[in-house]
Write a protein that holds these residues in place. Structure first.
Motif, short mmCIF file in Angstrom:
data_model
loop_
_atom_site.label_atom_id
_atom_site.label_comp_id
_atom_site.label_asym_id
_atom_site.label_seq_id
_atom_site.Cartn_x
_atom_site.Cartn_y
_atom_site.Cartn_z
N SER A 146 0.83 -1.19 0.00
CA SER A 146 0.00 0.00 0.00
C SER A 146 0.87 1.24 0.00
CB SER A 146 -0.92 0.01 1.23
OG SER A 146 -0.15 0.11 2.42
N THR A 159 -7.02 -0.22 -6.31
CA THR A 159 -8.47 -0.30 -6.39
C THR A 159 -9.15 -0.08 -5.05
OG1 THR A 159 -8.34 -2.70 -6.13
CG2 THR A 159 -8.45 -1.85 -8.38
N VAL A 160 -8.37 0.08 -3.98
CA VAL A 160 -8.96 0.32 -2.66
C VAL A 160 -8.41 1.62 -2.09
CG1 VAL A 160 -9.17 -0.49 -0.28
CG2 VAL A 160 -9.38 -2.12 -2.16
N THR A 186 -8.43 4.16 1.17
CA THR A 186 -8.68 4.12 2.61
C THR A 186 -8.59 5.52 3.20
OG1 THR A 186 -7.79 1.88 2.81
CG2 THR A 186 -7.91 3.18 4.83
N THR A 220 -12.97 2.27 4.03
CA THR A 220 -12.40 1.89 2.74
C THR A 220 -13.46 1.87 1.65
OG1 THR A 220 -12.75 -0.48 3.09
CG2 THR A 220 -10.65 0.44 3.84
N GLN A 221 -13.02 2.11 0.44
CA GLN A 221 -13.88 2.06 -0.74
C GLN A 221 -13.17 1.30 -1.84
OE1 GLN A 221 -16.98 2.85 -1.69
NE2 GLN A 221 -16.37 1.93 -3.63
N THR A 222 -13.81 0.29 -2.38
CA THR A 222 -13.28 -0.45 -3.51
C THR A 222 -13.78 0.18 -4.81
OG1 THR A 222 -13.20 -2.50 -2.24
CG2 THR A 222 -13.10 -2.70 -4.64
N THR A 273 -12.91 10.25 -3.66
CA THR A 273 -13.35 9.07 -2.93
C THR A 273 -13.15 9.24 -1.44
OG1 THR A 273 -12.72 7.72 -4.85
CG2 THR A 273 -13.11 6.57 -2.78
N SER A 310 -4.36 0.93 -2.09
CA SER A 310 -3.85 -0.44 -2.03
C SER A 310 -4.59 -1.30 -3.04
CB SER A 310 -4.01 -1.01 -0.61
OG SER A 310 -5.37 -1.00 -0.22
N ALA A 311 -4.36 -2.61 -2.96
CA ALA A 311 -4.97 -3.60 -3.86
C ALA A 311 -4.60 -3.29 -5.30
CB ALA A 311 -6.49 -3.65 -3.69
N TRP A 321 -20.64 1.44 -4.26
CA TRP A 321 -19.74 1.41 -3.11
C TRP A 321 -19.64 -0.02 -2.61
CZ3 TRP A 321 -17.48 5.68 -0.53
CH2 TRP A 321 -17.74 6.91 -1.15
N GLY A 356 -16.88 -1.15 -1.00
CA GLY A 356 -15.84 -1.23 0.03
C GLY A 356 -16.34 -2.01 1.23
#
Length: 421
Positions: free
Chosen positions: A245, A285-286, A288, A302-304, A318, A341-342, A366, A368
């Motif tokens: 991350s 894709t994430v 935070t 968090t939001q994906t 975001t 992250s991700a 959303w 996440g």
């Protein structure tokens, strides 16, 4: 053939870079981290400062009380440090292509078989240190052993600028006198269980049976400690393993309730994270959001995202939407930060579909993991329409990155007037 693993650790990396670039600071205690008089912690410090008992993660107020008046205090410049790290890792690939960076200032290399090309392990270690010196003008400590654990402990033995080789036949003699806390997994909670039995060294731990350690520490951890005490550990170096991350946060000198200040701080954090991501070739894709209130009450949301990104506008939007959805009102904020992250692999970042485009115009998808936590307060996770990241926007990012790389952070930025807190 016995495996030969090399661990290289750049000595006081951030502080050493600052002293390299500012000769007038050499020989002085130097702290990289929060500013004196504020809140926050020491990120790292020079060896001159460590003589006063200062260390990473120490509150800055405590560090100031310990250090002499001539101490130099520097705010971190992560983009500079990341670039120097990239240069080091690239140079080390000339020694061995089997390299695994594990942080910005350290890496493992599999140097098995290089004896035939370079010479004994000591010669390989000297070659690694020379590459660092020639590339960035810094010193590094190197440890070489039959696995990752021994190589890591060997690099820590003679810092700074050390070189320690532990042949497989001397592993036990090397380990036995060391304090038991060098074993990975024996932390603040578990080490006291062993110390309560009068154990202090690795040799003391090695005297316990596997069954005894399992009863004390549990089956999994007990087995790991049993193996480590005998010098048995992972000997694989995984090429391409990268940081998990990228994040940026700041602790305010005084608690903040002004939404405009929080908004511009998140905008700054988004720009820093996005720059480091693009510089490292990452798309995440994430997103935070981290926020800390008075009394150290800390929350993360968090939001994906539907598509990977390294765009600061998307990160900021975001994170700001997560902050608004949290419905924390005007509570005084002590710390705020943003992370990405991700990572996505092998995707073209030139044209990036927008999180809020297409069929989702009425609200974001959303997905996440913490979105449900946010919604318990009654907030919705929908957001306004957003424009996609266009090729023009991508070129603008590239231009801003090039300006920053040449002239340093802070010379140019998007939006708002507020710079780094």
């Amino acid at each position: 053939m016995t495996r030969l693993i090399l661990h290289l650790d750049l000595d006081a990396f951030f502080a050493a870079l600052e002293q390299r670039d500012h000769p007038e600071w050499r020989g002085l205690p130097l702290v990289v981290g929060a500013a004196p008089g504020g809140r926050g912690v020491v990120a790292t410090c020079s060896y001159e400062a460590r003589r006063y008992g200062v260390h990473s993660a120490m509150p800055i107020g405590e560090a100031v009380r310990r250090l002499p008046p001539e101490t130099v205090y520097v705010r971190p410049q992560m983009a500079r440090y990341a670039e120097a790290s990239r240069q080091v890792m690239t140079a080390l690939e000339r020694l061995s292509p089997v390299i695994e960076p594990v942080s910005v200032d350290e890496a493992f290399l599999d140097v098995t078989g290089l004896e035939r090309l370079i010479g004994p392990p000591e010669a390989i270690g000297r070659q690694a240190k020379m590459l660092v010196q020639e590339t960035v003008g810094l010193t590094a400590s190197v440890g070489i052993g039959p696995n990752r654990l021994i190589a890591k402990l060997a690099s820590e033995r003679d810092k700074p600028d050390g070189l320690t080789v532990v042949p497989s036949e001397t592993v036990q003699a090397f380990l036995d006198p060391l304090p038991l806390t060098v074993l990975r997994g024996l932390g603040r909670r578990t080490a006291p269980k062993l110390r309560a039995l009068g154990l202090e060294t690795v040799a003391d731990v090695r005297a316990l049976s596997l069954e005894h350690l399992r009863r004390l520490l549990g089956a999994h951890q007990g087995t790991r400690i049993y193996q480590q005490a005998r010098g048995l550990a992972e000997d694989r170096v995984e090429v391409g393993r990268s940081r998990q991350s990228i994040s940026k946060e700041t602790t305010f000198p005084e608690d903040v309730t002004d939404p405009a200040l929080l908004r511009e701080t998140l905008r700054w954090a988004a720009q820093e994270v996005a720059y480091l991501a693009r510089h490292g070739g990452y798309q995440g894709t994430v997103v935070t959001l981290k926020i800390r209130f008075r009394g150290f009450e800390t929350h993360t949301r968090t939001q994906t995202l539907r598509m990977p990104t390294a765009d600061d506008r998307t990160l900021f939007r975001t994170a700001w939407a997560l902050l608004e959805a949290g419905r924390w009102g005007a509570r005084p904020v002590r710390l705020i930060g943003l992370g990405l992250s991700a990572w996505a692999q092998g995707l073209d970042a030139a044209v990036q579909p927008d999180l809020f485009s297409g069929a989702n115009r009425s609200g974001a998808d959303w997905s996440g993991a913490n979105c449900s936590d946010v919604n318990r307060s009654g907030a919705t996770c929908s957001d306004a329409n957003r424009a996609p990241v266009t090729p023009t926007e991508t070129r603008l990012n590239e231009t801003l990155d090039a300006i920053r790389a040449r002239f340093g952070p802070g010379v140019i930025q998007r939006g708002g007037q507020r710079r780094r807190p």
